[in-house]
Design an enzyme around this catalytic site. Structure first.
Site, PDB file in Angstrom:
ATOM      1  N   LYS A 167      14.148   9.642  47.747  1.00  0.00           N
ATOM      2  CA  LYS A 167      14.293   8.225  47.395  1.00  0.00           C
ATOM      3  C   LYS A 167      14.235   8.072  45.874  1.00  0.00           C
ATOM      4  O   LYS A 167      13.177   8.276  45.275  1.00  0.00           O
ATOM      5  CB  LYS A 167      13.185   7.370  48.022  1.00  0.00           C
ATOM      6  CG  LYS A 167      13.472   5.874  47.840  1.00  0.00           C
ATOM      7  CD  LYS A 167      12.260   4.994  47.939  1.00  0.00           C
ATOM      8  CE  LYS A 167      11.448   4.972  46.690  1.00  0.00           C
ATOM      9  NZ  LYS A 167      12.167   4.420  45.514  1.00  0.00           N
ATOM     10  N   GLU A 240       3.140  14.385  40.020  1.00  0.00           N
ATOM     11  CA  GLU A 240       3.303  14.496  38.555  1.00  0.00           C
ATOM     12  C   GLU A 240       3.218  13.070  38.034  1.00  0.00           C
ATOM     13  O   GLU A 240       4.137  12.280  38.215  1.00  0.00           O
ATOM     14  CB  GLU A 240       4.667  15.100  38.203  1.00  0.00           C
ATOM     15  CG  GLU A 240       4.876  16.515  38.685  1.00  0.00           C
ATOM     16  CD  GLU A 240       4.087  17.552  37.907  1.00  0.00           C
ATOM     17  OE1 GLU A 240       3.395  17.199  36.929  1.00  0.00           O
ATOM     18  OE2 GLU A 240       4.136  18.729  38.300  1.00  0.00           O
ATOM     19  N   CYS A 274       7.270  11.882  30.315  1.00  0.00           N
ATOM     20  CA  CYS A 274       5.867  11.943  30.768  1.00  0.00           C
ATOM     21  C   CYS A 274       5.015  12.720  29.777  1.00  0.00           C
ATOM     22  O   CYS A 274       3.937  12.278  29.405  1.00  0.00           O
ATOM     23  CB  CYS A 274       5.783  12.538  32.163  1.00  0.00           C
ATOM     24  SG  CYS A 274       6.627  14.095  32.324  1.00  0.00           S
ATOM     25  N   GLU A 371      -0.843   4.446  28.187  1.00  0.00           N
ATOM     26  CA  GLU A 371       0.415   5.184  28.055  1.00  0.00           C
ATOM     27  C   GLU A 371       1.538   4.190  27.772  1.00  0.00           C
ATOM     28  O   GLU A 371       1.910   3.422  28.655  1.00  0.00           O
ATOM     29  CB  GLU A 371       0.713   5.938  29.361  1.00  0.00           C
ATOM     30  CG  GLU A 371       1.994   6.708  29.272  1.00  0.00           C
ATOM     31  CD  GLU A 371       2.445   7.312  30.597  1.00  0.00           C
ATOM     32  OE1 GLU A 371       2.079   6.795  31.659  1.00  0.00           O
ATOM     33  OE2 GLU A 371       3.185   8.303  30.540  1.00  0.00           O
TER      34      GLU A 371
HETATM   35  P1  NAD Z   1       6.486   4.106  39.474  1.00  0.00           P
HETATM   36  O1  NAD Z   1       5.259   4.745  39.965  1.00  0.00           O
HETATM   37  O2  NAD Z   1       6.499   2.636  39.310  1.00  0.00           O
HETATM   38  O3  NAD Z   1       7.703   4.405  40.440  1.00  0.00           O
HETATM   39  C1  NAD Z   1       8.116   5.723  40.747  1.00  0.00           C
HETATM   40  C2  NAD Z   1       8.740   5.740  42.126  1.00  0.00           C
HETATM   41  O4  NAD Z   1       7.785   5.397  43.118  1.00  0.00           O
HETATM   42  C3  NAD Z   1       9.912   4.799  42.324  1.00  0.00           C
HETATM   43  O5  NAD Z   1      10.898   5.480  43.074  1.00  0.00           O
HETATM   44  C4  NAD Z   1       9.295   3.668  43.133  1.00  0.00           C
HETATM   45  O6  NAD Z   1      10.235   2.980  43.920  1.00  0.00           O
HETATM   46  C5  NAD Z   1       8.311   4.409  43.994  1.00  0.00           C
HETATM   47  N1  NAD Z   1       7.184   3.621  44.499  1.00  0.00           N
HETATM   48  C6  NAD Z   1       6.638   2.493  43.975  1.00  0.00           C
HETATM   49  N2  NAD Z   1       5.566   2.107  44.709  1.00  0.00           N
HETATM   50  C7  NAD Z   1       5.418   3.016  45.702  1.00  0.00           C
HETATM   51  C8  NAD Z   1       4.473   3.186  46.762  1.00  0.00           C
HETATM   52  N3  NAD Z   1       3.457   2.344  46.949  1.00  0.00           N
HETATM   53  N4  NAD Z   1       4.610   4.263  47.555  1.00  0.00           N
HETATM   54  C9  NAD Z   1       5.603   5.155  47.363  1.00  0.00           C
HETATM   55  N5  NAD Z   1       6.528   5.037  46.394  1.00  0.00           N
HETATM   56  C10 NAD Z   1       6.443   3.976  45.575  1.00  0.00           C
HETATM   57  O7  NAD Z   1       6.836   4.855  38.123  1.00  0.00           O
HETATM   58  P2  NAD Z   1       8.045   4.580  37.140  1.00  0.00           P
HETATM   59  O8  NAD Z   1       7.759   3.264  36.474  1.00  0.00           O
HETATM   60  O9  NAD Z   1       9.347   4.770  37.834  1.00  0.00           O
HETATM   61  O10 NAD Z   1       7.909   5.793  36.083  1.00  0.00           O
HETATM   62  C11 NAD Z   1       7.117   5.719  34.940  1.00  0.00           C
HETATM   63  C12 NAD Z   1       5.842   6.503  35.118  1.00  0.00           C
HETATM   64  O11 NAD Z   1       6.117   7.804  35.622  1.00  0.00           O
HETATM   65  C13 NAD Z   1       5.068   6.743  33.837  1.00  0.00           C
HETATM   66  O12 NAD Z   1       3.699   6.508  34.069  1.00  0.00           O
HETATM   67  C14 NAD Z   1       5.272   8.210  33.543  1.00  0.00           C
HETATM   68  O13 NAD Z   1       4.290   8.836  32.794  1.00  0.00           O
HETATM   69  C15 NAD Z   1       5.392   8.781  34.898  1.00  0.00           C
HETATM   70  N6  NAD Z   1       6.162  10.007  34.853  1.00  0.00           N
HETATM   71  C16 NAD Z   1       5.493  11.177  35.018  1.00  0.00           C
HETATM   72  C17 NAD Z   1       6.160  12.390  34.944  1.00  0.00           C
HETATM   73  C18 NAD Z   1       5.446  13.690  35.139  1.00  0.00           C
HETATM   74  O14 NAD Z   1       6.087  14.699  35.346  1.00  0.00           O
HETATM   75  N7  NAD Z   1       4.139  13.721  35.097  1.00  0.00           N
HETATM   76  C19 NAD Z   1       7.539  12.381  34.724  1.00  0.00           C
HETATM   77  C20 NAD Z   1       8.192  11.168  34.568  1.00  0.00           C
HETATM   78  C21 NAD Z   1       7.485   9.982  34.648  1.00  0.00           C
END
Ligand code: NAD
Length: 470
Positions: A167, A240, A274, A371
């Protein structure tokens, strides 16, 4: 351009759609099919049905399918890059770099071969460690590197013999849908399915009794929700999550040499990485010189639409993140922070925020503690190395960190005391498909990449044999 979910190897019709926004204009540019919960169930059922056959194939055949996917993506690189650039915001050449990086990752991953380990016992008997696929893997991806992160999740899962339901983020679903469609030409039906949606479908994946493991990249709060939801059937998890990586600049560092690198590792992908540098602790003696140099680089960088070949840095990917970055910048100013570059959104439509350098901020200010995940970099003065190490470590996050110095062994000794999954010396953010990467503390659980990453998609099975078999 029409887009479709892929379920059981076929395009699946969707009765509803949602708008995908071009972050360079703030306006809709495409409609994306929205999956229903019933379609998630169908995708899981297809993945379950495909699992035994896929898992039974010799690994060489699965690896050959992965390499065929890499070839197919290479053939469609230009179209995929244009689509990725439009939905994500990054310059077209960076989007092409993301596709090419993904291809490199696929090919390297396809070369991994888990081995059977053997432990001989004193009584003459033998234990063997075998590795078996887990079953169906659910992959949930974010919006900063939609194609690359999907590849990071899905390729080791498939190589190990699992099947997948993916997804993508609803902010950036389109290049992913196209990629899965292309990949399915080289896979048996049901091996790699893709559905769309946000929290309902994401948490549907995390709760689903037909899914054995979830691999998730995204924010820490969502990671916690997935852990709660996945508890129902004790799902295996690789998480992650967020980072707030510190870079510590020691007094012997060469400002002219390190400034362009710190700049690159802080502002790559407009700060939406990230493991980007998110706070720079600079020794008093170098602070002003480094701040000035970084501000010059920021002022010279061209921020603009990804479609403009002159653009170095695209917009912030979505409105919510743009508003958040602006809030942190405003808060920094209210706390007495001085912007040496940027600090205010650019005029016009689109989510454009200039590359920004802020000084006179410190721990306890939101721009340092939180962050930002965007193009605003705080510089923080320090005078005592032990004190700065404690400040760098005083975070619930622990993704990465770096130490910058002319003395590599001194820097390496300090880097090892950073509480983080990867500690770099005179660099940051660098990752490789054969080197494990993951977060300490609340930046995640488990690792990706390399053999350690592959292990996360497999269950160990110990086979104990009597002495006469040894
Ligand atoms: P997010 O957590 O808002 O969303 C990520 C994904 O999770 C999306 O596909 C979203 O639809 C889904 N999602 C949202 N709520 C959910 C739930 N309750 N259950 C399951 N899935 C759900 O994150 P974002 O805003 O897309 O990305 C930014 C964040 O991601 C930043 O905090 C960044 O640091 C982190 N990030 C981490 C890494 C890493 O490798 N550690 C890499 C990239 C981004």
């Amino acid at each position: 351009m029409a887009f479709a979910l892929t379920i059981d190897g076929k395009p699946a019709p969707a009765s509803e759609t949602f708008a995908v926004i071009d972050p360079a204009t703030g306006r809709e540019f495409a409609q994306c099919p929205l999956a229903t919960v019933a379609q998630l169930d169908q995708a899981v059922a297809a993945a379950r049905a495909a699992f035994p056959g896929w898992a039974a194939l010799p690994i060489e055949q699965r690896a050959a399918a992965l390499n065929a996917i890499a070839d197919a993506l290479a053939a469609e690189c230009d179209d995929l890059a244009a689509l990725l650039s439009q939905e994500q915001g990054k310059p077209v050449r960076s989007a092409a770099g993301e596709i090419q990086g993904s291809i490199h990752w696929i090919r390297t991953t396809a070369g991994f071969r888990p081995e059977i380990e053997r432990i001989d016992q004193a009584d003459g008997s033998r234990a063997e460690i075998h590795r078996k696929p887990l079953g169906v893997v659910g992959s949930i991806t974010p919006w900063n590197f939609p194609v690359m992160i999907a590849i990071w999740h899905v390729m080791p899962a498939l190589l190990a013999g699992n099947t997948v339901v993916l997804k993508p983020s609803p902010s950036t679903p389109l290049a992913t849908l196209r990629m899965v469609e292309i990949a399915n030409r080289h896979l048996p039906a049901g091996v790699w399915n893709v559905v769309t949606g946000d929290v309902e479908i994401g948490s549907g994946i995390a709760k689903h009794p037909g899914i054995d493991k979830v691999v998730f990249t995204g924010s820490t709060p969502t990671g916690r929700a997935i852990m709660r939801d996945g508890a129902a059937n004790l799902k295996r998890l690789t998480l992650e999550l967020g980072g707030n990586d510190a870079a510590i600049v020691l007094p012997d560092a060469d400002v002219e040499a390190i400034a362009p690198q710190i700049f690159q590792y802080a502002f790559g992908n407009s700060g939406q990485i990230c493991a980007a540098i998110k706070r720079v602790y600079v020794h008093d003696t170098l602070h002003d010189a480094l701040a000035e140099r970084l501000a010059e680089l920021a002022a010279a960088a061209k921020v603009g639409p990804g479609s403009d070949p002159e653009t170095h840095y695209g917009p912030v990917q979505n409105r919510r993140q743009f508003d958040y970055v602006r809030t942190l910048a405003d808060d920094a100013r209210a706390q007495g922070g001085r912007f040496l570059a940027g600090g205010e959104p650019l005029a016009g439509d689109g989510y454009f925020f200039p590359l920004s350098i802020v000084v006179d901020v410190t721990d306890g200010h939101r721009i340092v503690d939180e962050e930002q995940f965007g193009p605003v970099l705080p510089l923080i003065r320090y005078s005592d190395v032990e004190d700065v190490l404690a400040r760098a470590n005083a975070s619930e996050n622990g993704l990465g960190g770096s130490v910058w110095s002319a003395d590599v062994s001194r820097a390496a000794a300090l880097a090892q005391r950073l509480e983080c999954g990867t500690a770099w010396v005179n660099s940051h953010s660098k990752i490789s498909p054969d080197v494990p990467f993951g977060g300490a503390k609340q930046s995640g659980i488990g690792v990706e990449f390399g053999m350690h990453g592959l292990d996360e998609y497999m269950q160990l099975q110990i086979v104990r044999l009597p002495a006469e078999a040894a």
